[in-house]
Design an enzyme around this catalytic site. Structure first.
Site, PDB file in Angstrom:
ATOM      1  N   ARG A   8       1.079  -1.295   0.162  1.00  0.00           N
ATOM      2  CA  ARG A   8       0.069   0.118   0.208  1.00  0.00           C
ATOM      3  C   ARG A   8       0.873   1.272  -0.002  1.00  0.00           C
ATOM      4  O   ARG A   8       0.693   2.309  -0.528  1.00  0.00           O
ATOM      5  CB  ARG A   8      -0.908  -0.014   1.267  1.00  0.00           C
ATOM      6  CG  ARG A   8      -1.913   1.173   1.236  1.00  0.00           C
ATOM      7  CD  ARG A   8      -2.967   0.960   2.319  1.00  0.00           C
ATOM      8  NE  ARG A   8      -2.418   1.197   3.565  1.00  0.00           N
ATOM      9  CZ  ARG A   8      -3.274   0.981   4.633  1.00  0.00           C
ATOM     10  NH1 ARG A   8      -4.510   0.660   4.735  1.00  0.00           N
ATOM     11  NH2 ARG A   8      -2.573   1.082   5.966  1.00  0.00           N
ATOM     12  N   LYS A  29      -2.539   7.015   1.423  1.00  0.00           N
ATOM     13  CA  LYS A  29      -2.381   7.040   2.725  1.00  0.00           C
ATOM     14  C   LYS A  29      -1.200   8.231   2.730  1.00  0.00           C
ATOM     15  O   LYS A  29       0.014   7.930   3.034  1.00  0.00           O
ATOM     16  CB  LYS A  29      -2.050   5.979   3.662  1.00  0.00           C
ATOM     17  CG  LYS A  29      -2.101   6.061   5.091  1.00  0.00           C
ATOM     18  CD  LYS A  29      -2.000   4.556   5.530  1.00  0.00           C
ATOM     19  CE  LYS A  29      -2.065   4.519   7.050  1.00  0.00           C
ATOM     20  NZ  LYS A  29      -3.010   5.219   7.896  1.00  0.00           N
TER      21      LYS A  29
HETATM   22  N1  PXG Z   1      -9.015   4.846   7.429  1.00  0.00           N
HETATM   23  C1  PXG Z   1      -8.386   5.564   7.733  1.00  0.00           C
HETATM   24  C2  PXG Z   1      -8.670   6.972   7.338  1.00  0.00           C
HETATM   25  C3  PXG Z   1      -7.223   5.540   8.522  1.00  0.00           C
HETATM   26  O1  PXG Z   1      -6.251   6.284   8.664  1.00  0.00           O
HETATM   27  C4  PXG Z   1      -7.802   3.240   8.659  1.00  0.00           C
HETATM   28  C5  PXG Z   1      -8.796   3.573   7.902  1.00  0.00           C
HETATM   29  C6  PXG Z   1      -7.548   1.816   8.911  1.00  0.00           C
HETATM   30  O2  PXG Z   1      -6.754   1.185   8.006  1.00  0.00           O
HETATM   31  P1  PXG Z   1      -5.811  -0.203   8.483  1.00  0.00           P
HETATM   32  O3  PXG Z   1      -4.845  -0.578   7.409  1.00  0.00           O
HETATM   33  O4  PXG Z   1      -4.868   0.389   9.766  1.00  0.00           O
HETATM   34  O5  PXG Z   1      -6.725  -1.238   8.768  1.00  0.00           O
HETATM   35  C7  PXG Z   1      -6.688   3.971   8.690  1.00  0.00           C
HETATM   36  C8  PXG Z   1      -5.669   3.776   9.409  1.00  0.00           C
HETATM   37  C9  PXG Z   1      -2.798   6.582  13.941  1.00  0.00           C
HETATM   38  C10 PXG Z   1      -2.848   5.354  13.007  1.00  0.00           C
HETATM   39  O6  PXG Z   1      -1.360   6.701  14.313  1.00  0.00           O
HETATM   40  C11 PXG Z   1      -3.861   5.702  12.085  1.00  0.00           C
HETATM   41  C12 PXG Z   1      -4.311   4.574  11.341  1.00  0.00           C
HETATM   42  C13 PXG Z   1      -3.300   3.205  11.545  1.00  0.00           C
HETATM   43  C14 PXG Z   1      -2.762   3.130  12.474  1.00  0.00           C
HETATM   44  C15 PXG Z   1      -2.287   4.137  13.364  1.00  0.00           C
HETATM   45  O7  PXG Z   1      -3.455   7.575  14.252  1.00  0.00           O
HETATM   46  N2  PXG Z   1      -4.986   4.512  10.197  1.00  0.00           N
END
Ligand code: PXG
Length: 290
Positions: free
Chosen positions: A50, A150
């Protein structure tokens, strides 16, 4: 704490980037939030894929390949002797002169890997469920910055987080420009109605945890639907839950003051939580901490 910074491991205090880094100046870069469980990096390959896809679209050319990057993540975990960790991987456009134009950069992306202990939501939320609200800030749309990127440009979600927090909530639903449910500020969203598991088909990040849940549901022969979802549908759903690397799977029992189902974490949600926990014990890249 040892941090990987542009080719070397340095102590936290020495881990500094230039004020001319375009990641800082313009949010020009990409990141990943990855997690390891008992010496197993959950779906590391998917996270790195990703990241490299985001970088491809941003036209940031990486000096190292995906395999080497996976190795560096594991090395950072080993150096810090962490078996259960949160890994923050950051790639910036790198240093350059002032001005938006990426051509002003010197062509050397900044690469940072931080491995730290993971902070979890209180256990109570996982047992009783959490309450969330919808906030006014809408999610980026594909016509602007595609939410599948991301990128380091997370202000969209940060504004939504501030709105949630100002109202006393830890997480919030963001709608897309048409008013459909997109996702939450740092989590994807799912709902269950009449035993069908539904989740927004567009306007959201392609979450790694979301993907894992869809796979688990298919294995369990649960009917799955990826489609447009309205807030009304969420309000009248039998169950609702969020997925994310940090949150894992967290039940939602109230949305905008509306009780979801019977106000308790649903049966299907709990079954998926259990399957996911099992998955984190076997699905990933193994490493040894001495
Ligand atoms: N939507 C958004 C907008 C995100 O930023 C997810 C969904 C979930 O994706 P994953 O791949 O994690 O299942 C995210 C992920 C943090 C932090 O430090 C943020 C995320 C993941 C891990 C840590 O705030 N966002």
């Amino acid at each position: 704490m040892k941090i990987y910074l542009n080719g070397k491991f340095v102590e936290k205090e020495q881990a500094r980037v230039s004020v001319f880094d375009h990641g800082l100046l313009y949010g020009d870069g990409a990141f990943e939030g990855i997690r390891s469980y008992n010496g197993l990096v959950f779906r590391l390959k998917e996270h790195i894929d990703r990241l490299y896809e985001t970088l491809h679209t941003l036209m940031i050319a990486m000096p190292i390949d995906r395999k080497k990057m996976m190795g560096l993540v594991v090395e950072t975990l080993k150096k810090n002797k962490l078996k259960d960790a949160y890994i923050r991987l950051i790639v910036t456009r790198g240093e350059g002169d002032l001005g938006l134009d990426p051509k002003k950069c010197y062509g050397k992306p900044g690469i940072i890997i931080i491995a730290d202990k993971i902070k979890l939501y209180p256990e109570e939320f996982y047992q009783k469920g959490m309450e969330i609200i919808t906030v006014p800030t809408i999610r980026n749309c594909a016509e602007a910055i595609n939410p599948r990127l991301k990128s380091l440009n997370y202000l969209n979600n940060i504004l939504a987080k501030i709105e949630a927090s100002n109202s006393g909530y830890l997480e919030a639903i963001m709608l897309d420009p048409q008013g459909y449910v997109a996702e939450c500020t740092g989590d994807n969203i799912f709902m269950v109605k009449n035993n069908i598991l539904s989740t927004p088909s567009q306007g959201r990040l392609e979450g790694i945890t979301r993907d894992a849940v869809l796979q688990l549901a298919k294995q369990r022969k649960i009917e799955v639907s990826e489609r447009l979802i309205t807030r009304h549908e969420v309000y009248v759903a039998d169950e609702c839950f969020l997925t994310g690397t940090a949150a894992e799977i967290i039940p939602v029992v109230k949305v905008d003051g509306r009780v979801i189902g019977n106000g308790k974490p649903g049966g299907l949600t709990q079954a998926i939580m259990k399957s996911f926990r099992y998955l984190t014990k076997k699905d990933g890249v193994k490493y040894q901490v001495s």
